[in-house]
Design an enzyme around this catalytic site. Structure first.
Site, mmCIF file in Angstrom:
data_model
loop_
_atom_site.group_PDB
_atom_site.id
_atom_site.type_symbol
_atom_site.label_atom_id
_atom_site.label_comp_id
_atom_site.label_asym_id
_atom_site.label_seq_id
_atom_site.Cartn_x
_atom_site.Cartn_y
_atom_site.Cartn_z
ATOM 1 N N GLY A 163 0.809 -1.215 0.000
ATOM 2 C CA GLY A 163 0.000 0.000 0.000
ATOM 3 C C GLY A 163 0.840 1.262 0.000
ATOM 4 O O GLY A 163 2.026 1.262 -0.333
ATOM 5 N N CYS A 164 0.204 2.356 0.417
ATOM 6 C CA CYS A 164 0.758 3.697 0.213
ATOM 7 C C CYS A 164 1.981 4.038 1.058
ATOM 8 O O CYS A 164 2.671 5.005 0.762
ATOM 9 C CB CYS A 164 -0.328 4.742 0.444
ATOM 10 S SG CYS A 164 -1.619 4.715 -0.818
ATOM 11 N N PHE A 165 2.262 3.272 2.113
ATOM 12 C CA PHE A 165 3.455 3.588 2.922
ATOM 13 C C PHE A 165 4.734 3.026 2.318
ATOM 14 O O PHE A 165 5.837 3.359 2.744
ATOM 15 C CB PHE A 165 3.298 3.090 4.369
ATOM 16 C CG PHE A 165 3.186 1.590 4.519
ATOM 17 C CD1 PHE A 165 4.305 0.778 4.449
ATOM 18 C CD2 PHE A 165 1.950 0.986 4.744
ATOM 19 C CE1 PHE A 165 4.208 -0.601 4.598
ATOM 20 C CE2 PHE A 165 1.835 -0.390 4.899
ATOM 21 C CZ PHE A 165 2.968 -1.187 4.818
ATOM 22 N N PHE A 373 2.619 6.907 4.459
ATOM 23 C CA PHE A 373 1.458 6.560 5.288
ATOM 24 C C PHE A 373 0.620 5.540 4.536
ATOM 25 O O PHE A 373 0.412 5.687 3.336
ATOM 26 C CB PHE A 373 0.570 7.785 5.562
ATOM 27 C CG PHE A 373 1.313 9.042 5.910
ATOM 28 C CD1 PHE A 373 2.016 9.131 7.097
ATOM 29 C CD2 PHE A 373 1.306 10.139 5.056
ATOM 30 C CE1 PHE A 373 2.699 10.294 7.429
ATOM 31 C CE2 PHE A 373 1.985 11.302 5.374
ATOM 32 C CZ PHE A 373 2.680 11.383 6.561
#
EC number: 2.3.1.74
Length: 389
Positions: A163-165, A373
């Protein structure tokens, strides 16, 4: 006889891990945010949902995004109607797209990074590949090795479903590899394609609609290594310290689930609030050893999950608007490209710093921070040191 400690000492690099090259790539299909709601509701046969379309239009207007790049064209979507429905069985169709497109887009970015690095690709010792777009075996790391013609004994690391982290995660891993393996040259690739998350609108799941307003496709590649060879390898940023933490009381804040209908996306809590509440602690841990407490004195690279996260972080820390300039510029021009975003921002910052005639790659400043994050809610922190231009 040689001791184990002597062997270990010989294996370690002397200097910090440095980013030596950055390359980026996007699909050719550019989507203007201002007209996207019309296209999206038409292609998903949802034009009768007038109120929902108005909500989506407001989401797009508030997103601070001007344009995004997407592999999914009108033609591809018309050929795959199941992808356009909300939660229709469509995983096979999506997988067929991303298992090809993710390594292909990654290769495009990697070729640019290798060219800037200036060394033969045979000197690459490690490969880190990261994507949240589909899964396959052997993975996208293997496919990229073949596409680039890398040596078969390159040491590979495949990271799926982070994901985005994960833009922070790949830097943390690359740092450890470069500093603990003398002479290592790590090719890092993040490649993200929204074909796994695209779907029609739903009145009851507005969090899914938020994703449709934000996500874009992109790939970024870096070359990371310690002890750059003078006159041949040019450092861009040095990586000094890294950390990963799970924010307290954040379970379920961001979720993604790979199901028969593709990758579903859920925002279940006040994500901007959770991030802004925990960022102070992360900064103190990172910068107290450097005697830095003025966060306007450092350069900023933050994953732009959306404008609300950036707004709340700025407010919480009293940051000047220009601190997030590079971050907001990438969000505006590309949307949220998940793990690839922070690497695009690194590229944006070093280029704009040079164009403006500043003395360092970090907007003329010496120290900076990179934040990722994402699901968990997980926060990645990387302390960066800029390099003189």
């Amino acid at each position: 006889m040689v001791s184990v400690s002597e062997i270990r000492q010989a294996q370690r690099a002397e200097g910090p891990a440095t980013i030596m090259a950055i390359g980026t790539a996007n699909p050719s299909n550019c989507v203007e945010q201002s007209t996207y709601p019309d296209f999206y509701f038409k292609i998903t046969n949802s034009e009768h949902k007038v109120e929902l379309k108005e909500k989506f239009q407001r989401m797009c207007d508030k997103s601070m995004i001007k344009r995004r790049y997407m592999y999914l064209t009108e033609e591809i979507l018309k050929e795959n109607p199941s992808v356009c429905e909300y939660m229709a069985p469509s995983l096979d169709a999506r997988q067929d797209m991303v298992v090809v497109e993710v390594p292909r887009l990654g290769k495009e970015a990697a070729v640019k990074a290798i060219k800037e690095w200036g060394q033969p690709k045979s000197k690459i010792t490690h490969l880190i590949f990261c994507t949240t777009s589909g899964v396959d075996m052997p993975g996208a790391d293997y496919q990229l090795t073949k596409l680039l013609g890398l040596r078969p004994y390159v040491k590979r690391y495949m990271m799926y479903q982070q994901g985005c982290f994960a833009g922070g995660t790949v830097l943390r891993l690359a740092k450890d590899l470069a500093e603990n393996n003398k002479g290592a040259r790590v090719l890092v690739v993040c490649s993200e394609v929204t074909a796994v998350t695209f779907r029609g609108p739903s009145d009851t799941h507005l969090d899914s609609l938020v994703g449709q307003a934000l996500f874009g496709d992109g790939a970024a590649a870096l070359i990371v290594g310690s002890d750059p060879i003078p006159e041949i390898e040019k450092p861009i940023f040095e990586m000094v310290w890294t950390a990963q933490t799970i924010a307290p009381d954040s379970e379920g804040a961001i979720d993604g689930h790979l199901v028969e209908a593709g990758l579903t996306f859920h925002l279940l809590k006040d994500v901007p609030g959770i991030v802004s509440k925990n960022i102070d602690k992360a900064l103190i841990e990172a910068f107290q050893p450097l005697n830095i407490s003025d966060y306007n004195s450092i350069f900023w690279i933050a994953h732009p999950g959306g404008p609300a996260i950036l707004d709340q972080v700025e407010e919480k820390l009293g940051l000047k608007p220009e601190k997030m300039k590079a971050t907001r510029e990438v969000l505006s021009e590309y949307g949220n490209m998940s793990s690839a975003c922070v690497l695009f921002i690194l590229d944006e910052m070093r280029k704009k710093s040079a164009q403006a005639g500043l003395k360092t790659t970090g907007e003329g400043l010496d120290w900076g921070v990179l934040f990722g994050f994402g699901p968990g809610l997980t926060i990645e922190t990387v302390v960066l040191h800029s390099v003189a231009i």
